[in-house]
Design a protein around this motif. Structure first.
Motif, PDB file in Angstrom:
ATOM      1  N   TYR A 101       0.824  -1.212   0.000  1.00 20.87           N
ATOM      2  CA  TYR A 101       0.000   0.000   0.000  1.00 20.87           C
ATOM      3  C   TYR A 101       0.856   1.258   0.000  1.00 20.87           C
ATOM      4  N   PHE A 102       2.046   1.199   0.576  1.00 21.62           N
ATOM      5  CA  PHE A 102       2.952   2.342   0.492  1.00 21.62           C
ATOM      6  C   PHE A 102       3.322   2.622  -0.960  1.00 21.62           C
ATOM      7  N   GLU A 103       3.614   1.572  -1.699  1.00 20.60           N
ATOM      8  CA  GLU A 103       3.904   1.732  -3.123  1.00 20.60           C
ATOM      9  C   GLU A 103       2.689   2.281  -3.869  1.00 20.60           C
ATOM     10  N   SER A 104       1.514   1.715  -3.593  1.00 22.44           N
ATOM     11  CA  SER A 104       0.304   2.171  -4.269  1.00 22.44           C
ATOM     12  C   SER A 104      -0.050   3.604  -3.880  1.00 22.44           C
ATOM     13  N   ASN A 105       0.153   3.950  -2.620  1.00 17.03           N
ATOM     14  CA  ASN A 105      -0.192   5.292  -2.170  1.00 17.03           C
ATOM     15  C   ASN A 105       0.741   6.358  -2.721  1.00 17.03           C
ATOM     16  N   THR A 106       1.930   5.977  -3.148  1.00 13.80           N
ATOM     17  CA  THR A 106       2.798   6.943  -3.818  1.00 13.80           C
ATOM     18  C   THR A 106       2.142   7.423  -5.106  1.00 13.80           C
ATOM     19  N   ARG A 107       1.513   6.525  -5.826  1.00 15.12           N
ATOM     20  CA  ARG A 107       0.765   6.928  -7.016  1.00 15.12           C
ATOM     21  C   ARG A 107      -0.473   7.722  -6.626  1.00 15.12           C
ATOM     22  N   SER A 108      -1.164   7.280  -5.580  1.00 12.48           N
ATOM     23  CA  SER A 108      -2.372   7.990  -5.158  1.00 12.48           C
ATOM     24  C   SER A 108      -2.049   9.399  -4.683  1.00 12.48           C
ATOM     25  N   ALA A 109      -0.921   9.561  -3.994  1.00 12.99           N
ATOM     26  CA  ALA A 109      -0.524  10.894  -3.522  1.00 12.99           C
ATOM     27  C   ALA A 109      -0.256  11.831  -4.686  1.00 12.99           C
ATOM     28  N   SER A 110       0.205  11.280  -5.814  1.00 12.08           N
ATOM     29  CA  SER A 110       0.403  12.113  -6.996  1.00 12.08           C
ATOM     30  C   SER A 110      -0.931  12.591  -7.559  1.00 12.08           C
ATOM     31  N   ILE A 111      -1.955  11.747  -7.458  1.00  3.17           N
ATOM     32  CA  ILE A 111      -3.266  12.113  -7.996  1.00  3.17           C
ATOM     33  C   ILE A 111      -3.954  13.138  -7.109  1.00  3.17           C
ATOM     34  N   ILE A 112      -3.958  12.888  -5.794  1.00  3.35           N
ATOM     35  CA  ILE A 112      -4.667  13.827  -4.916  1.00  3.35           C
ATOM     36  C   ILE A 112      -3.948  15.165  -4.853  1.00  3.35           C
ATOM     37  N   GLY A 113      -2.675  15.205  -5.242  1.00  4.46           N
ATOM     38  CA  GLY A 113      -1.995  16.494  -5.320  1.00  4.46           C
ATOM     39  C   GLY A 113      -2.608  17.403  -6.356  1.00  4.46           C
ATOM     40  N   ILE A 114      -3.280  16.824  -7.345  1.00  2.68           N
ATOM     41  CA  ILE A 114      -3.919  17.641  -8.386  1.00  2.68           C
ATOM     42  C   ILE A 114      -5.017  18.512  -7.806  1.00  2.68           C
ATOM     43  N   VAL A 115      -5.703  18.048  -6.759  1.00  4.31           N
ATOM     44  CA  VAL A 115      -6.788  18.825  -6.160  1.00  4.31           C
ATOM     45  C   VAL A 115      -6.289  19.714  -5.024  1.00  4.31           C
ATOM     46  N   GLY A 116      -4.958  19.778  -4.818  1.00  4.47           N
ATOM     47  CA  GLY A 116      -4.414  20.690  -3.826  1.00  4.47           C
ATOM     48  C   GLY A 116      -3.938  20.045  -2.551  1.00  4.47           C
ATOM     49  N   ALA A 117      -3.716  18.724  -2.571  1.00  8.90           N
ATOM     50  CA  ALA A 117      -3.284  18.035  -1.359  1.00  8.90           C
ATOM     51  C   ALA A 117      -1.770  17.877  -1.293  1.00  8.90           C
ATOM     52  N   GLY A 118      -1.036  18.731  -1.950  1.00 11.01           N
ATOM     53  CA  GLY A 118       0.414  18.729  -1.866  1.00 11.01           C
ATOM     54  C   GLY A 118       1.061  17.716  -2.779  1.00 11.01           C
ATOM     55  N   GLY A 119       2.392  17.803  -2.864  1.00 13.93           N
ATOM     56  CA  GLY A 119       3.133  16.847  -3.663  1.00 13.93           C
ATOM     57  C   GLY A 119       3.289  17.274  -5.101  1.00 13.93           C
TER      58      GLY A 119
END
Length: 282
Positions: free
Chosen positions: A213-231
Motif C-alpha cells: 500500500y505504500f507503493e500504491s499510495n505513492t501513485r495515489s498521492a500524486s493524484i490527490i496532489g492535483i486537487v491541492g493536497a500537496g506533492g
C-alpha cells in the motif's frame, strides 16, 4: 481373486455426460453475462468508431511528449522536492493508517472478539470508510485543514484505514489457533494469546500489505496532489493544463522511477522478513 476394476466411465458416469442440467445452466449464465457485456459496451460507445478515431490523437499526444524535458534545472529541483513530499505523504499516511487500523481489525476478527455487536460495528465502520474514494477524502480534508501535504496525508490515512482493517482482520482470522490455545492452557490470558500467539504469526503478512500500500499510495498521492493536497500532483496538473507535454512526461517518468525504487526496496524488505522468520523457526 479380486474382481476387475470397472471402467472409468462406469465409475463416474456424471463426468462423461455430454449434457446435463447443471452444465446447461452454467452455459446459459455465461452466455447471458457475455451478451450483457456486449450490450453495455455498445451503450457506452465502444462500437461507434470513437475509440479507433481517438487512437490517432493518442499517438499524436505521445509523440509530443517525447523526449521528456523538464525545461530547466530549476524545474528539476522543484519537481524533485515535490516528489520527495509526495513520498513523505504516502509514507506518513500509510503508517498512520496501519497503526489505527490494527486495533479495529482485532475488534473485527472472529477469533479475537467474541461479542457479535462489537464485531458488527467494527466491520460496518470499516465498510463505511472504505466506500469513500481517496479523492473524495482529499477534498473533504482540504476543506477541513486547508490546502497542503497535511490534507493529503490525512486523506491517505483515512482511506487506508478501511482497507487495512479488512485485510488485517482476515489475516488474523486465518491465523493458526494452536499457539493461542497453548498460551491459554498454561495460564496465559486472552490478551497474551493475541500478543504472543497471533501477532507474531501474521506480522509478516501485515508488513507485506503495508509495503504494497505504500507503493500504491505513492501513485495515489500524486493524484490527490492535483486537487491541492500537496506533492508533485500540482505540478503535473499545471503542466497538463498549459500543454507542456514534455514536462508532463518528465514528471510522469519521475513518478515511475520513484514507484519502481519503492517496489525494489519493498521486495528486499519482504524477503528479509521471510528469511528472518524462517531462520528463527529453525
Amino acid at each position: 481373486m479380486s474382481s476387475p476394476t470397472p471402467p472409468m466411465r462406469q465409475r463416474y458416469p456424471e463426468h462423461f455426460q455430454r449434457f446435463d442440467r447443471n452444465r446447461f445452466t452454467m452455459a446459459a449464465i455465461g452466455l447471458g453475462l457475455f451478451a450483457l457485456l456486449i450490450y453495455a459496451m455498445g451503450r457506452l460507445g465502444f462500437f461507434d468508431g470513437t475509440l479507433l478515431s481517438g487512437l490517432g490523437r493518442l499517438f499524436e499526444i505521445v509523440s509530443l511528449m517525447l523526449p521528456p524535458d523538464p525545461g530547466s534545472w530549476a524545474h528539476v529541483k522543484t519537481y524533485s522536492i515535490s516528489l520527495l513530499e509526495t513520498v513523505a505523504i504516502a509514507l506518513l499516511g500509510t503508517l498512520s493508517a496501519a497503526v489505527v487500523a490494527l486495533p479495529v481489525a482485532l475488534l473485527a476478527a472472529r477469533n479475537v472478539t467474541a461479542q457479535r455487536v462489537v464485531r458488527f460495528l467494527s466491520r460496518r465502520s470499516l465498510d463505511t470508510i472504505r466506500s469513500v474514494d481517496i479523492l473524495v477524502w482529499a477534498l473533504i480534508w482540504i476543506n477541513v485543514v486547508g490546502l497542503g501535504p497535511f490534507a493529503g496525508a490525512l486523506a491517505i490515512m483515512t482511506a487506508d484505514i478501511g482497507s487495512f482493517g479488512k485485510l488485517f482482520s482476515e489475516a488474523i482470522e486465518a491465523a493458526d489457533r494452536k499457539p493461542v490455545e497453548g498460551i491459554t492452557s498454561t495460564g496465559g490470558s486472552h490478551i497474551l494469546g493475541i500478543r504472543f500467539g497471533i501477532l507474531p504469526e501474521v506480522f509478516p503478512v501485515l508488513m507485506s500489505q503495508i509495503l504494497y500500500y505504500f507503493e500504491s499510495n505513492t501513485r495515489s498521492a500524486s493524484i490527490i496532489g492535483i486537487v491541492g493536497a500537496g506533492g508533485i500532483g500540482l505540478h503535473l496538473a499545471e503542466a497538463i493544463r498549459t500543454l507542456e507535454l514534455q514536462q508532463t512526461s518528465f514528471i510522469v517518468l519521475m513518478i515511475l522511477v520513484a514507484v519502481a525504487a519503492i517496489d525494489f526496496l519493498s521486495s528486499k524488505l519482504r524477503f528479509a522478513m521471510i528469511g528472518r522468520r524462517g531462520g528463527g523457526a529453525v
